[in-house]
Structure formats: structure tokens, C-alpha cells
Design an enzyme around this catalytic site. Structure first.
Site, short mmCIF file in Angstrom:
data_model
loop_
_atom_site.label_atom_id
_atom_site.label_comp_id
_atom_site.label_asym_id
_atom_site.label_seq_id
_atom_site.Cartn_x
_atom_site.Cartn_y
_atom_site.Cartn_z
N GLY A 1 0.84 -1.09 0.15
CA GLY A 1 0.11 -0.04 0.15
C GLY A 1 0.83 1.32 0.00
O GLY A 1 1.99 1.05 -0.24
N SER A 2 0.41 2.39 0.65
CA SER A 2 1.13 3.47 0.72
C SER A 2 1.99 3.71 1.50
O SER A 2 1.97 2.89 2.74
CB SER A 2 0.08 4.70 0.76
OG SER A 2 -0.48 4.75 1.87
N GLY B 1 1.99 2.17 5.36
CA GLY B 1 2.92 1.23 6.01
C GLY B 1 3.41 1.55 7.17
O GLY B 1 3.86 0.81 7.91
N GLU C 1 5.78 -3.31 0.96
CA GLU C 1 5.93 -2.85 -0.54
C GLU C 1 4.86 -1.44 -0.48
O GLU C 1 3.71 -1.65 -0.54
CB GLU C 1 5.39 -3.95 -1.41
CG GLU C 1 5.85 -3.75 -2.81
CD GLU C 1 4.94 -2.84 -3.58
OE1 GLU C 1 5.22 -1.63 -3.63
OE2 GLU C 1 4.09 -3.31 -4.12
N CYS D 1 2.12 0.18 -9.14
CA CYS D 1 3.28 0.68 -8.21
C CYS D 1 4.55 0.69 -9.07
O CYS D 1 5.49 1.47 -8.76
CB CYS D 1 3.17 -0.09 -6.87
SG CYS D 1 3.50 -1.96 -7.06
#
Length: 496
Positions: free
Chosen positions: A221-222, A226, A243, A277
Site C-alpha cells: 500500500g502507501s 505502511g 511494499e 506501483c
């Protein structure tokens, strides 16, 4: 417009997953509270012992059967992915195919990567037989994204399962149906125990999973979320794999195949409506081929259209809040001297964003510094590849990158600060085992040998084969023994 719709039925809170192109309800799902999550983890913990006890061969056989289910019913799964994300059916199939391939790889190679391996004991410990093996962690929690709701979480789920763990998966609130489908299809081939469970809900459900006692948490995610995940997991010293997105660059050298580079830039930046991403967001082009490259990008990008009909090449923006981010980045770039050769501010609609190609954008603008996550590209002219590398590396992100160069591809790839690089192709690393980034893009790896080992703990075993001539691990050790050891170590490692 919203892609999730909370509701309360009696005492049970539920939410609807909506098609982002139409707001049509795809499915209704429970909002699992902390107690529900803890119960799911406890059930998974009991199941994990049984699953680990199957051994590598038993797990491989079950994972192969699951792979067959995923393959034969891939069209059904792709339709669900299309419904919940809006991406074209063909793009949904592409991510499913990659996930199937990785599942097959994990099942086939788990024994070789994680099984007992001999290690040299060294002269001082020559009487010992040394081995290292990798044992399951127990229960792995996975929090997945909505942009690739099959491919991305399966990089953790399949590898954690192959390593012998049970899994509790919290899919994005935008794609809960995909998460439930994966768990239900797995249960068809592993009906005995709840080895792979799904919990659904919003951020509170994810936070509960972090605090539930899982043995590791894998998150995609962002960066902001995170950091929250890490803080929650730190309360119980739960290790994490993060990630967290990227601002990935593509470099085009003077000797590059310009047509191929332009095609790769447009596909890498605009496929899945730019919601990738590892997608291309920044392009740095050698001045000798800049004009030719820009012209070809404009030609290709002009043929790409966002929509919900069969002829559209990209779909809607799945998460509505991202529309304002994309709009802000384009407006900022244009207000600071940038030019839109394709698209522009008017490209951002209520659901869809049309491709936008920007040039002459300052390097300190939001469109260059922040993750846009939309179908946009910024293209900058550079004097040489040293300047290109410097600008590409000047980012807090470090997930992926791309290089187009005939003579210096590998050299430039190694100089780029990113976890992955494709040379003369784009996003090819997604199909090759080993995936992860650095900096604000996170840490840890999924896929490949590194991915299997992320979900196992190393266990070293030393077994004495015969009594040593110099026994060092005893209080009966004599000064004479110490002297012999000192002499031996000097012979082995002293200056010559």
C-alpha cells in the site's frame, strides 16, 4: 462516487463493494472487528501445525491442485477483478496468469530453497556436521492492495503457504470479493483445516490483524499506511514486509530502440490506468533522441482511451480519492511551466482519466516528486545518462526502473537505486522471482528464493560426529589446550 458503501444490518456492520465504473453493487461483506480477526488467527494457528505437518511434498500436491483451479476458472476470477477494479478483462487475465506462474514456482521450489542444507563447519569445528534449514513461522497476515488484487497479494500468500504457514488475508475494501474468491477456491482443495482465511473491512480490521499475534505481516500500500502498519506491529515485535509504491523512472539512451522505448513508456505508464506501483511515471531521454521519442510517445498515447466499453484500453480510477491527486499533479505541472502534449487538466473526469503526457515539468514539482498513480507521464531531456541516473535516483522512492540502451543497459541498471530494473523491456521483473524495493518503497522481497525465505525462520543445527582432539566447551579446558588453540588460530589467520 464511492467504491465502498458501509451499512448496518441489525448488530452486524457490512459494506458493499461497488463497480467503480457504474457504482453497481458487486457484493456485500462483513466488517470484521478485532474479536473476529483474533478468532480467525487462532483458527489459522491450529491449522498451521497440520499444514506444516504435510511436509514439502504434501503442500506441493495441494498447491498444484489449487493452481489447477485458478487456471481452469481464471475467466471467472478475471470477471470479478474487472467488476471490482474496472480494469479491462484482458488486463485482469494478465495478472492472474502471473499469479498462477508464481504459485507453481513456489510449490515446486520450496523444498530445494527451504530444506536442510549442509554448511562447512570449519577446521576448529571439523568434528561437527552443520546444517541450516528453514522452518515455518506459523501464521502470516497479509494486507493486500486493490490495484492488482490477485497478483500482488498472491506473491505473499502462495509463498507463505509453500513455506508451511497458514495465512489470514485482509484484502482491500475495494476488492473484498477477489480475496473471498481466492480463499474459497483454496478451501476446495484443502477442506480439512482453515489454512487460508479472509477477513474483510477497513483500516481498523487491518490494524486488528497487525495486533492479532500473527508471526509476520506482509503489507502492500502507501508509505503512509505502511508506517502505521509498522507502528502497530512494533507493539508486539511482529516482523513486517512492506511494499509501499514508487515513482519509477525510465531512461532512454542515445542508442536505444526509440520506437520500442516509446511503446514501453506508454504501456508502463498508462496500463491499468496508471495504477501500478511499478509503472513508469518519469522518463529521462538523451537529448540526441528526445524529439523523436516524444513524437512517438504522443502518437502511441493518443490511441489510448479510458472508458468502460469493450474498445477502451484502460478503465476507471478504482479509488475515487486518487482523482484529486492526479488533478493536482497535472495542474501544478502546468502552472509551473509544463506543457501537456496529450491530455491535461480536462483529462480528469468523475471516474476516468484520459492519458496525459507532460514535458518541461520542473524536477521539484509534485508530478515528478510524488506518486501520481494515474495515466500520466513526465518526459525530461537530459544531456547524458549520468544526468539521467542522477535525476532518476533523486527520489525518496526506490521500487522499480527501466532502461533502454543497446550498449550500456546493464551498467545503467546497476547504477539505478531501485529494487528492480528491466533492460530494453518494461515491468518484465514482475514475472521473474524476486520483487521488492528500497527507501519509501519499502523493504523485504516477495517471489523467488528470497520470497520463500521471507516466510520462514532459519534453524541452524550442529551435530557432533566424533569427540574433538581439543575440547573447548568445558571448564576442564587446560592452559595447554588454550595455547594450542592460540597457535592454531595464528597459523590459520595470522600474517604471512
Amino acid at each position: 462516487m464511492t467504491s465502498v458503501k458501509p451499512a448496518t444490518t441489525g448488530e452486524r456492520t457490512t459494506f458493499d463493494s461497488l463497480d467503480p465504473a457504474t457504482d453497481e453493487v458487486v457484493g456485500t461483506f462483513p466488517v470484521h472487528a478485532a474479536a473476529d480477526v483474533e478468532a480467525a488467527v487462532e483458527r489459522a494457528r491450529a491449522a498451521s501445525s497440520w499444514w506444516a505437518g504435510l511436509g514439502f511434498a504434501g503442500r506441493e500436491e495441494r498447491l498444484r491442485r489449487w493452481k489447477n483451479v485458478l487456471t481452469t476458472r481464471s475467466a471467472q476470477l478475471a470477471e470479478l477483478v474487472h467488476a471490482e477494479t474496472g480494469k479491462p478483462h484482458g488486463d485482469a487475465m494478465l495478472e492472474i496468469v502471473l499469479a498462477i506462474d508464481h504459485t507453481a514456482w513456489a510449490a515446486k521450489h520450496a523444498r530445494k530453497v527451504l530444506g536442510p542444507q549442509r554448511r562447512a563447519a570449519g577446521l576448529l569445528m571439523a568434528n561437527q556436521a552443520a546444517t541450516v534449514e528453514y522452518q515455518p513461522l506459523g501464521v502470516v497476515g497479509v494486507i493486500g492492495p486493490w490495484n492488482y488484487p490477485v497478483f500482488t497479494p498472491m506473491g505473499s500468500i502462495a509463498y507463505a503457504l509453500a513455506a508451511g504457514n497458514a495465512v489470514v488475508f485482509k484484502p482491500s475494501e475495494y476488492t473484498p470479493g477477489v480475496g473471498r474468491w481466492l480463499a474459497e477456491s483454496f478451501a476446495e482443495v484443502v477442506p480439512e483445516q482453515p489454512v487460508f482465511a479472509v477477513v474483510t473491512g477497513f483500516g481498523e480490521t487491518g490494524a486488528a490483524l497487525c495486533r492479532s499475534g500473527v508471526d509476520k505481516l506482509a503489507f502492500t500500500g502507501s508509505p503512509g499506511t505502511g508506517r502505521k502498519i509498522m507502528a502497530a506491529c512494533a507493539e508486539t515485535l511482529t516482523p513486517v514486509l512492506i511494499e509501499a509504491g514508487g515513482k519509477d523512472a525510465l531512461l532512454v539512451d542515445a542508442d536505444a530502440d526509440v520506437a520500442a522505448a516509446a511503446d514501453a513508456a506508454v504501456w508502463g505508464g498508462m496500463s491499468n490506468a496508471g495504477q501500478t506501483c511499478v509503472g513508469v511515471e518519469r522518463v529521462y531521454v538523451h537529448e540526441r533522441v528526445y524529439d523523436e521519442f516524444v513524437a512517438k510517445v504522443v502518437d502511441v498515447a493518443s490511441t489510448v482511451r479510458a472508458g468502460s466499453d469493450a474498445s477502451a484500453k484502460i478503465g476507471p480510477i478504482t479509488m475515487p480519492a486518487q482523482l484529486s491527486v492526479i488533478r493536482r499533479h497535472i495542474a501544478d505541472a502546468l502552472s509551473r511551466g509544463g506543457r501537456a502534449l496529450v491530455g491535461g487538466e480536462d483529462a480528469v473526469g468523475d471516474r476516468f482519466v484520459q492519458p496525459t503526457v507532460l514535458v518541461d515539468v520542473p524536477e521539484d514539482s509534485a508530478a515528478v516528486r510524488e506518486e501520481t498513480f494515474g495515466p500520466t507521464l513526465t518526459i525530461a531531456k537530459v544531456h547524458d545518462m549520468d544526468e539521467a541516473v542522477a535525476k532518476a535516483n533523486d527520489s525518496r522512492y526506490g521500487l522499480a526502473s527501466t532502461v533502454f540502451s543497446k550498449a550500456r543497459g546493464m551498467e545503467l541498471a546497476r547504477r539505478l537505486r531501485s529494487g528492480m530494473t528491466s533492460v530494453n523491456s518494461v515491468i518484465s521483473f514482475a514475472g521473474i522471482p524476486s520483487f521488492g524495493g528500497v527507501g519509501d518503497s519499502g523493504f523485504g522481497r516477495i517471489h523467488g528464493q528470497e520470497g520463500l525465505r521471507e516466510f520462514a525462520r532459519a534453524k541452524a543445527i550442529a551435530r557432533q560426529r566424533f569427540r574433538p582432539p581439543l575440547l573447548l566447551t568445558t571448564f576442564d579446558r587446560s592452559p595447554k589446550t588454550d595455547a594450542k588453540v592460540a597457535k592454531l588460530i595464528n597459523l590459520l589467520h595470522g600474517k604471512r
